[in-house]
Motif scaffolding. Structure first.
Motif, short mmCIF file in Angstrom:
data_model
loop_
_atom_site.label_atom_id
_atom_site.label_comp_id
_atom_site.label_asym_id
_atom_site.label_seq_id
_atom_site.Cartn_x
_atom_site.Cartn_y
_atom_site.Cartn_z
N PRO A 378 -6.33 -8.03 8.77
CA PRO A 378 -5.20 -7.77 9.65
C PRO A 378 -4.11 -8.80 9.39
N ALA A 379 -2.87 -8.33 9.29
CA ALA A 379 -1.75 -9.23 8.99
C ALA A 379 -0.58 -8.90 9.91
N TYR A 380 -0.05 -9.93 10.57
CA TYR A 380 1.02 -9.75 11.54
C TYR A 380 2.20 -10.66 11.22
N GLY A 381 3.36 -10.26 11.74
CA GLY A 381 4.53 -11.11 11.72
C GLY A 381 4.94 -11.38 13.16
N PHE A 382 5.73 -12.43 13.35
CA PHE A 382 6.25 -12.71 14.70
C PHE A 382 7.66 -13.28 14.60
N GLY A 383 8.44 -13.03 15.67
CA GLY A 383 9.79 -13.58 15.74
C GLY A 383 10.85 -12.78 15.03
N PHE A 396 3.85 -7.96 15.20
CA PHE A 396 4.01 -6.66 14.57
C PHE A 396 3.18 -6.60 13.27
N PRO A 397 2.56 -5.46 12.99
CA PRO A 397 1.74 -5.34 11.77
C PRO A 397 2.63 -5.33 10.53
N LEU A 398 2.27 -6.15 9.55
CA LEU A 398 3.08 -6.22 8.33
C LEU A 398 3.06 -4.91 7.56
N ASN A 399 1.99 -4.13 7.72
CA ASN A 399 1.93 -2.85 7.00
C ASN A 399 2.54 -1.70 7.80
N ASN A 400 3.14 -2.04 8.96
CA ASN A 400 3.83 -1.06 9.80
C ASN A 400 2.87 0.00 10.37
N ASN A 401 1.60 -0.37 10.49
CA ASN A 401 0.61 0.55 11.03
C ASN A 401 -0.07 -0.11 12.22
N ALA A 402 0.41 0.20 13.42
CA ALA A 402 -0.11 -0.44 14.62
C ALA A 402 -1.57 -0.09 14.87
N GLN A 419 7.30 -6.50 1.75
CA GLN A 419 7.93 -5.27 2.23
C GLN A 419 8.59 -5.50 3.59
N SER A 420 7.90 -6.24 4.47
CA SER A 420 8.47 -6.53 5.80
C SER A 420 9.74 -7.35 5.70
N LEU A 421 9.78 -8.28 4.76
CA LEU A 421 10.99 -9.09 4.59
C LEU A 421 12.21 -8.21 4.29
N ARG A 422 11.97 -7.07 3.66
CA ARG A 422 13.08 -6.18 3.30
C ARG A 422 13.48 -5.24 4.44
#
Length: 569
Positions: A378-383, A396-402, A419-422
């Motif tokens: 599982p990989a998340y981003g924050f802020g 938020f899930p980095l792979n955009n799959n909640a 991908q999330s950075l973009r």
């Protein structure tokens, strides 16, 4: 932390875990015309942070077989916090030359030591490769930790009618345990607490490793001195007695009573020899007093009330027993990192070098993944502000799959991160609590020791929700999880040091963390001026992961969880 009065072994006194590798091969190439191959396996290892392979050792040569089971083992020092790369080259020995290069190459396999230990029952089978157009067979590896007397003893003693040493009151007795050495000297190995103002003390039960008490030799003398505590440190010697581990262990079925006699004190003339065979009721006498008083009998008695033995389990025991490490990543997407497209950004990845975030993720993740069977993280981003409505998210899930935030392997995490950075907008603030609570919620679902969670947080800045994060850590400390925080960039990280809890245990609203579960390191301490990125990241991984085994063991011990037994096959 040890209880007051306990003496801990000096740092570095306990050797690292030694693992024995047993090697077999199946369906090897047949290189001989009139017989089968005569195989040998050569093990090469890489130094930490080095790409150079060095020969570690060789098995014996087994004649005329394509399915060898080698007797000669490889014994390696095992470090959880390091990725220990191994290379096994298999050769057919056809000439008498010692040069392995003059033999027929049958194939090779690359593996990390952690992969073998992390495999089911410590067994790993890997295909051999390296001979174009040929199926080279497989190599089978079995890892087993070498035993070194890992028993732990818990015992309790009391005393009766000890000599009165204080003028205005009774004695304040305590016991000092000494382990005998081969040369007849004695080494202190334990000290009980002081029981004040009594001639009939009952000491608290205490625990000591057998290796500390007698170095695994059950008949080696253990000498116990009885002292009267004095505030100025000039403790009065009451008496002594000698015993052994073997005799102490008899207390499991009966009380053992020792007469306390007047000896010469620790290591003095009255000390027993290094290998005594004490009787069931050995005397603990004070020879100095005995010489002065013809009617002297003893200076009291000490009774062993209880004695129990259990095994001291290791990190390897739990991994071998099936405990899985579940790795979760949380990455800081706050605006203070800078625009990812700009070279000054901490998220900037040039065509020639990964960003600091990506380097830290790979360094830690590539070791952790060896202990996770499904390699799904599982990989998340924050802020960040998320599309399409710009809502701020701290989880938020980095792979955009909640529904399924897991990525396939570390490379999958890196791909989703880039991908999330973009797609997201870096924003703020820097909140840790949501993602800590998320992992804690998952960890709380399985607390039987079969699952242990490691959360890696990579961040650049000062934490914004310190109170909430402390509360989350205190709650998480009772669960099977650890938290690693890597700070990137030039910011000061005093708050992170506070969360680390090495000096002062983290607390929140009067509650203290049950265990120290946080490890913080600043990334900048691992930037090698020489540009040796491989070495730098190896050092980073080693330092951030070094505490994980002890943290896992502390959880298992506080919950009295023992490793599952593995059925031999």
């Amino acid at each position: 932390m040890a209880s007051p009065g306990a003496l801990e072994p000096a740092a570095g006194s306990v050797p690292g875990t030694k693992v024995e590798l047993t090697v077999s091969c199946r369906n090897l190439l047949d290189m001989d015309t009139f017989s089968k191959s005569d195989p040998v396996v050569v093990l090469f290892v890489q130094g930490s942070g080095s790409s150079e392979w060095k020969e570690f050792g060789r098995t014996e040569v087994i004649d005329n077989t394509l399915n060898p089971d080698f007797v000669r083992k490889f014994v390696l020092d095992y470090y959880f916090e390091e990725k220990q790369n191994l290379r096994f080259d298999v050769y057919n020995v056809d000439s008498k030359s010692c040069s392995i290069l003059k033999q027929d190459f049958l194939g090779q396999a690359f593996v990390a030591l952690g992969e073998v230990i992390g495999s089911q029952r410590g067994r790993l089978e890997r295909a051999l490769t390296g001979v174009p157009g040929k199926r080279c067979g497989t190599i089978l590896l079995l890892a087993e930790e070498l035993s070194n007397c890992r028993d732990i003893v818990t015992m309790q003693l009391c005393a009766n009618k000890l000599d009165k040493k204080d003028f205005f009151g009774k004695s304040d007795p305590f016991l000092v345990f000494y382990r005998s050495n081969e040369d007849g000297t004695f080494t202190i190995c334990h000290k009980t607490e002081v029981v004040k103002n009594t001639l009939n003390p009952v000491w608290q039960p205490f625990t000591i490793p057998v290796r500390a008490l007698c170095n695994g030799d059950y008949d080696r003398t253990v000498k116990i001195d009885v002292y009267d505590w004095d505030r100025d440190g000039s403790h009065d010697f009451i008496g002594e007695f000698a015993t052994s581990y073997r005799e102490l262990s008899r207390a499991q079925s009966q009380f053992t009573v020792y007469e306390v006699g007047r000896g010469a004190g620790a290591g003095g003339r009255g000390a027993p020899h290094a290998r005594a065979d004490p009787p069931l009721y050995p005397q603990v006498l004070n020879p100095r007093k005995k010489c002065k008083k013809k009617k002297y009998v003893n200076s009291g008695t000490v009774t062993l009330l209880s004695f129990s033995v259990e095994s001291e389990f290791t990190f390897v025991d739990y991994i071998r027993g099936g405990t899985q490490l579940n790795f979760t990543v949380a990455i800081d997407f706050t605006a203070s990192n800078g625009m990812p497209s700009q070279p000054t950004s901490l998220h900037y990845a040039s065509p020639y070098q990964l960003s600091a975030y990506a380097l830290a993720l790979k360094a830690v993740g590539e070791i952790i993944q060896d202990y996770d069977s499904d390699k799904l993280f599982p990989a998340y981003g924050f802020g960040a502000k998320l599309p399409p409505d710009g809502k701020i998210s701290h989880q938020f899930p980095l792979n955009n799959n909640a529904d399924n935030p897991s990525c396939a392997g570390i490379e999958g995490v890196l791909e989703s991160y880039l991908q999330s950075l973009r797609t997201v907008q870096l924003y703020g603030p820097t909140n840790f609590a949501p993602v800590i609570n998320q992992v804690a919620g998952t960890a709380a679902q399985v607390t039987d020791g079969s699952q242990y969670h490691v959360l890696l947080i990579i961040t650049d800045g000062v934490i914004s929700d310190m109170l909430q994060t402390k509360e989350a850590i205190v709650t998480a400390s009772a669960l099977p999880m650890s938290i690693i925080i890597v700070g990137v960039g030039p910011a000061e990280f005093e708050a992170m040091e506070e969360l680390d809890g090495d000096e002062v245990r983290v607390s929140s609203r009067g509650r203290y963390a049950e265990r120290d579960i946080v490890q913080f390191v600043p990334f900048r301490d691992y930037v090698d001026d020489s540009g040796n990125q491989v070495l730098s990241m190896a050092r980073l991984a080693k330092d951030v992961l070094a505490e994980i085994p002890e943290q896992l063991l502390s959880y298992m011990k506080t919950r009295d969880i023992k490793p599952r037994r593995t059925d031999p096959q």
